[in-house]
Write an enzyme that holds these catalytic residues in place. Sequence first.
Site, PDB file in Angstrom:
ATOM      1  N   ARG A  67      -0.976  -4.449   3.835  1.00 19.40           N
ATOM      2  CA  ARG A  67      -0.026  -3.248   4.862  1.00 19.40           C
ATOM      3  C   ARG A  67      -0.269  -3.938   6.091  1.00 19.40           C
ATOM      4  NH1 ARG A  67       1.744   2.435   4.933  1.00 19.40           N
ATOM      5  NH2 ARG A  67       4.206   2.075   4.737  1.00 19.40           N
ATOM      6  N   HIS A  71       2.588  -4.903   9.147  1.00 19.23           N
ATOM      7  CA  HIS A  71       3.101  -3.816   9.488  1.00 19.23           C
ATOM      8  C   HIS A  71       2.773  -4.155  11.137  1.00 19.23           C
ATOM      9  CE1 HIS A  71       4.293   0.235   7.146  1.00 19.23           C
ATOM     10  NE2 HIS A  71       4.460  -0.738   6.703  1.00 19.23           N
ATOM     11  N   VAL A  75       5.782  -5.714  14.664  1.00 16.07           N
ATOM     12  CA  VAL A  75       6.251  -4.856  15.676  1.00 16.07           C
ATOM     13  C   VAL A  75       5.894  -5.707  16.862  1.00 16.07           C
ATOM     14  CG1 VAL A  75       6.078  -1.994  16.747  1.00 16.07           C
ATOM     15  CG2 VAL A  75       6.136  -2.855  14.603  1.00 16.07           C
ATOM     16  N   ASP A  79       0.097  -9.636  16.545  1.00 17.00           N
ATOM     17  CA  ASP A  79      -0.226  -9.249  17.661  1.00 17.00           C
ATOM     18  C   ASP A  79      -1.088  -8.156  17.833  1.00 17.00           C
ATOM     19  OD1 ASP A  79       1.293  -7.376  18.366  1.00 17.00           O
ATOM     20  OD2 ASP A  79       2.232  -7.720  20.028  1.00 17.00           O
ATOM     21  N   SER A  81      -0.843  -5.373  17.532  1.00 20.11           N
ATOM     22  CA  SER A  81      -0.546  -4.419  18.255  1.00 20.11           C
ATOM     23  C   SER A  81      -1.195  -3.042  17.634  1.00 20.11           C
ATOM     24  CB  SER A  81       1.052  -4.333  18.588  1.00 20.11           C
ATOM     25  OG  SER A  81       1.909  -4.341  18.306  1.00 20.11           O
ATOM     26  N   ASN A  99       3.665   4.551   9.529  1.00 19.97           N
ATOM     27  CA  ASN A  99       2.650   4.591   9.973  1.00 19.97           C
ATOM     28  C   ASN A  99       1.644   5.161   9.290  1.00 19.97           C
ATOM     29  OD1 ASN A  99       2.649   1.313  10.078  1.00 19.97           O
ATOM     30  ND2 ASN A  99       2.529   1.837  12.244  1.00 19.97           N
ATOM     31  N   PRO A 168      10.973  -0.909   8.113  1.00 21.44           N
ATOM     32  CA  PRO A 168      12.716  -0.940   7.234  1.00 21.44           C
ATOM     33  C   PRO A 168      11.196   0.461   5.699  1.00 21.44           C
ATOM     34  CG  PRO A 168      11.199  -2.502   6.488  1.00 21.44           C
ATOM     35  CD  PRO A 168      10.384  -2.353   7.096  1.00 21.44           C
ATOM     36  N   HIS A 198       4.193  -5.538  -3.404  1.00 20.84           N
ATOM     37  CA  HIS A 198       4.762  -4.089  -3.456  1.00 20.84           C
ATOM     38  C   HIS A 198       3.932  -4.450  -5.305  1.00 20.84           C
ATOM     39  CE1 HIS A 198       7.191  -1.817  -1.014  1.00 20.84           C
ATOM     40  NE2 HIS A 198       5.765  -2.324  -0.508  1.00 20.84           N
ATOM     41  N   THR A 199       3.385  -5.412  -5.545  1.00 16.50           N
ATOM     42  CA  THR A 199       2.686  -5.726  -7.217  1.00 16.50           C
ATOM     43  C   THR A 199       1.185  -4.944  -6.750  1.00 16.50           C
ATOM     44  OG1 THR A 199       1.478  -7.540  -8.607  1.00 16.50           O
ATOM     45  CG2 THR A 199       1.707  -8.234  -6.412  1.00 16.50           C
ATOM     46  N   ASP A 252       3.211  -0.385  -8.935  1.00 19.94           N
ATOM     47  CA  ASP A 252       3.035  -2.090 -10.249  1.00 19.94           C
ATOM     48  C   ASP A 252       3.076  -0.666 -11.644  1.00 19.94           C
ATOM     49  OD1 ASP A 252       3.037  -3.621 -11.770  1.00 19.94           O
ATOM     50  OD2 ASP A 252       2.469  -5.176 -10.309  1.00 19.94           O
ATOM     51  N   THR A 255       0.772  -3.514 -13.795  1.00 23.11           N
ATOM     52  CA  THR A 255      -0.218  -3.854 -13.478  1.00 23.11           C
ATOM     53  C   THR A 255      -1.208  -3.765 -11.912  1.00 23.11           C
ATOM     54  OG1 THR A 255       0.076  -6.051 -12.980  1.00 23.11           O
ATOM     55  CG2 THR A 255      -0.865  -6.141 -14.951  1.00 23.11           C
ATOM     56  N   ASP A 260       0.174 -10.250  -9.351  1.00 23.57           N
ATOM     57  CA  ASP A 260       0.287 -11.152 -10.572  1.00 23.57           C
ATOM     58  C   ASP A 260       2.243 -11.084 -10.030  1.00 23.57           C
ATOM     59  OD1 ASP A 260       1.629  -8.733 -11.301  1.00 23.57           O
ATOM     60  OD2 ASP A 260       0.308  -8.765 -12.700  1.00 23.57           O
TER      61      ASP A 260
HETATM   62  C1  HEM Z   1      11.333  -4.678   2.235  1.00 21.49           C
HETATM   63  C2  HEM Z   1      10.926  -3.618   2.549  1.00 21.49           C
HETATM   64  C3  HEM Z   1       9.788  -2.376   2.652  1.00 21.49           C
HETATM   65  C4  HEM Z   1       9.487  -1.490   2.548  1.00 21.49           C
HETATM   66  C5  HEM Z   1      10.743  -0.005   2.609  1.00 21.49           C
HETATM   67  C6  HEM Z   1       8.265  -1.306   2.390  1.00 21.49           C
HETATM   68  C7  HEM Z   1       7.945   0.040   1.886  1.00 21.49           C
HETATM   69  C8  HEM Z   1       6.463   0.802   1.225  1.00 21.49           C
HETATM   70  C9  HEM Z   1       6.708   2.022   2.201  1.00 21.49           C
HETATM   71  C10 HEM Z   1       7.132   3.678   1.742  1.00 21.49           C
HETATM   72  C11 HEM Z   1       5.013   1.691   1.064  1.00 21.49           C
HETATM   73  C12 HEM Z   1       3.775   3.414   0.876  1.00 21.49           C
HETATM   74  C13 HEM Z   1       3.763   4.478   1.589  1.00 21.49           C
HETATM   75  C14 HEM Z   1       2.674   5.249   1.430  1.00 21.49           C
HETATM   76  O1  HEM Z   1       3.467   5.775   0.479  1.00 21.49           O
HETATM   77  O2  HEM Z   1       1.700   5.997   2.119  1.00 21.49           O
HETATM   78  C15 HEM Z   1       5.016   0.818   0.732  1.00 21.49           C
HETATM   79  C16 HEM Z   1       2.906   0.303   0.255  1.00 21.49           C
HETATM   80  C17 HEM Z   1       2.458  -1.007   0.633  1.00 21.49           C
HETATM   81  N1  HEM Z   1       3.282  -1.659   0.985  1.00 21.49           N
HETATM   82 FE1  HEM Z   1       4.871  -2.027   1.500  1.00 21.49          FE
HETATM   83  N2  HEM Z   1       7.294  -2.392   1.978  1.00 21.49           N
HETATM   84  C18 HEM Z   1       8.287  -3.584   2.582  1.00 21.49           C
HETATM   85  C19 HEM Z   1       7.487  -4.629   1.849  1.00 21.49           C
HETATM   86  C20 HEM Z   1       6.651  -5.260   2.436  1.00 21.49           C
HETATM   87  C21 HEM Z   1       5.661  -6.535   2.566  1.00 21.49           C
HETATM   88  C22 HEM Z   1       6.480  -7.420   3.182  1.00 21.49           C
HETATM   89  C23 HEM Z   1       4.741  -5.941   2.348  1.00 21.49           C
HETATM   90  C24 HEM Z   1       3.374  -7.344   2.460  1.00 21.49           C
HETATM   91  C25 HEM Z   1       3.983  -8.775   2.830  1.00 21.49           C
HETATM   92  C26 HEM Z   1       4.313  -5.047   1.593  1.00 21.49           C
HETATM   93  C27 HEM Z   1       3.329  -4.450   0.785  1.00 21.49           C
HETATM   94  C28 HEM Z   1       2.428  -3.169   1.288  1.00 21.49           C
HETATM   95  C29 HEM Z   1       1.659  -2.246   0.447  1.00 21.49           C
HETATM   96  C30 HEM Z   1       0.440  -3.911   0.139  1.00 21.49           C
HETATM   97  C31 HEM Z   1       1.442  -0.986  -0.098  1.00 21.49           C
HETATM   98  C32 HEM Z   1       0.449  -0.582  -0.342  1.00 21.49           C
HETATM   99  C33 HEM Z   1      -0.410  -0.515   0.322  1.00 21.49           C
HETATM  100  C34 HEM Z   1      -1.722   0.626   0.113  1.00 21.49           C
HETATM  101  O3  HEM Z   1      -1.745   1.617  -1.205  1.00 21.49           O
HETATM  102  O4  HEM Z   1      -2.328   0.794   0.907  1.00 21.49           O
HETATM  103  N3  HEM Z   1       5.573  -4.012   1.966  1.00 21.49           N
HETATM  104  N4  HEM Z   1       5.347  -0.255   0.666  1.00 21.49           N
END
Ligand code: HEM
Length: 336
Positions: A67, A71, A75, A79, A81, A99, A168, A198-199, A252, A255, A260
Amino acid sequence: MGSKNSMSVTVRVLMVALLLCASMSINNSQLSTTFYSKTCPHLFSIVFFVIANASITDQRIGASLLRLHFHDCFVQGCDASILLNNTATIESEQDAFPNINSIRGLDVVNKIKTAVEADCPNTVSCADILALAAQISVSMGGGPQWSVPLGRRDSLTANRSLANQDLPPPFATLPQLKDFFSRQGLDTTDLVALSGAHTIGRAHCRNFVNRLYNFNNTGNPDPTLNTNYLQTLRMICPQDGSGDNNNLTNLDVSTPNKFDNKYYSNLVSQEGLLQSDQELYSTPGADTITLVNTYSNDMHSFFDQFTDSIIKMGNISVLTGNQGEIRSQCNFVNGP
Ligand code: HEM
Ligand SMILES: *[C@@H]1O[C@H](CO)[C@@H](O)[C@H](O)[C@H]1NC(C)=O
Ligand SMILES: *[C@@H]1O[C@H](CO)[C@@H](O)[C@H](O)[C@H]1NC(C)=O
Ligand SMILES: *[C@@H]1O[C@H](CO)[C@@H](O)[C@H](O)[C@H]1NC(C)=O
Ligand SMILES: *[C@@H]1O[C@H](CO)[C@@H](O)[C@H](O)[C@H]1NC(C)=O
Ligand SMILES: *[C@@H]1O[C@H](CO)[C@@H](O)[C@H](O)[C@H]1NC(C)=O
Ligand SMILES: *[C@@H]1O[C@H](CO)[C@@H](O)[C@H](O)[C@H]1NC(C)=O
Ligand SMILES: *[C@@H]1O[C@H](CO)[C@@H](O)[C@H](O)[C@H]1NC(C)=O
């Protein structure tokens, strides 16, 4: 005469091409998978072992590192940032709404940087460390492997207002999500494939509790949420006290720690956790539905597209050549 003229044109074209090649090799404006092969040959294994060690005590660290790369890239480009702390001149992106109290893994990034500096001083950028850490985290979770294009440089600035604007929110509708991605040069396929991240990982109640009780001021839960899953989520995130509810749940449900394609089959059974997840499958008539079906049925087509899309994401507005700097400490720009 005619052939002599065309000869000199050919020679001139060749000379220009040679000059271009020479200036490219000095400027190095393109990323390359072999960028550090001479200057830091053990880079991959150094990053790998720090993450492997951190995973022993923190199963979630791979998700958090993945993540961070996302992030970072959304932005002002990839880089590093996001890693800059508050100072007199830096308004840290870490305090932007998407963040704050949410991103994790900054300490592990610093451990990686320390280990890398010990082997290859002043050589490897923090932005490249984030890109490598994302790839290693995905493959350690059971996901695809790819060679990471490298050669990014680190920014001298951060931009908190841009972080508030360009990342987003989980409450976004499909047209809004497409817009966030297209502003970064990413298309609908990239959106669907990258959402598959989000898997793995977790989310806080505040990011989905709006779906559980009074969705969109209807007085009812989100109709696109599986009713059994709804009951489970309501236990984790009670209606009252949801304000200061710091409970987490798995992104997810099937799993949670494995990289996956179950994320997509969850969407098909209306078990996407965030609204932004479920929108990909439940928006009537959307062009994303067939992609979700494809990836839910075929893990390799998901892995192949995820690889292409994350390489594309990792290329957003990168600094190269002598732009920016190689930070010696990822949280601060180099001193005067
Ligand atoms: C499509 C738009 C996306 C939205 C609206 C979004 C939003 C979010 C939100 C709200 C969380 C939970 C944060 C929290 O509750 O602390 C999250 C977690 C996460 N996001 Fe996204 N996300 C998006 C796309 C992505 C992308 C493109 C990636 C990576 C390629 C990604 C990877 C992750 C990962 C791995 C987590 C879990 C992080 C953790 O457990 O520390 N997300 N995301
Ligand atoms: C290994 O992990 C432990 C526990 O998280 C940590 O204290 C230690 O600093 C790590 N060592 C390295 C080399 O990263
Ligand atoms: C940077 O800020 C974070 C909080 O955002 C803090 O945990 C960390 O210790 C700071 N790093 C340094 C080197 O001061
Ligand atoms: C942040 O980005 C916005 C939008 O591109 C720009 O107007 C602003 O000057 C930037 N701020 C800083 C501190 O770079
Ligand atoms: C929320 O309600 C508004 C107004 O009734 C409607 O236009 C919008 O499509 C709804 N959003 C969702 C995600 O259902
Ligand atoms: C957190 O979730 C657990 C169930 O996993 C639940 O028993 C508890 O009440 C929740 N805490 C809050 C503050 O909502
Ligand atoms: C990366 O971006 C550069 C400059 O925009 C472009 O020339 C190159 O083709 C891109 N590479 C990939 C893999 O997208
Ligand atoms: C590198 O080349 C690109 C593309 O020609 C150019 O925009 C950039 O300013 C150059 N950077 C440096 C540091 O020379």
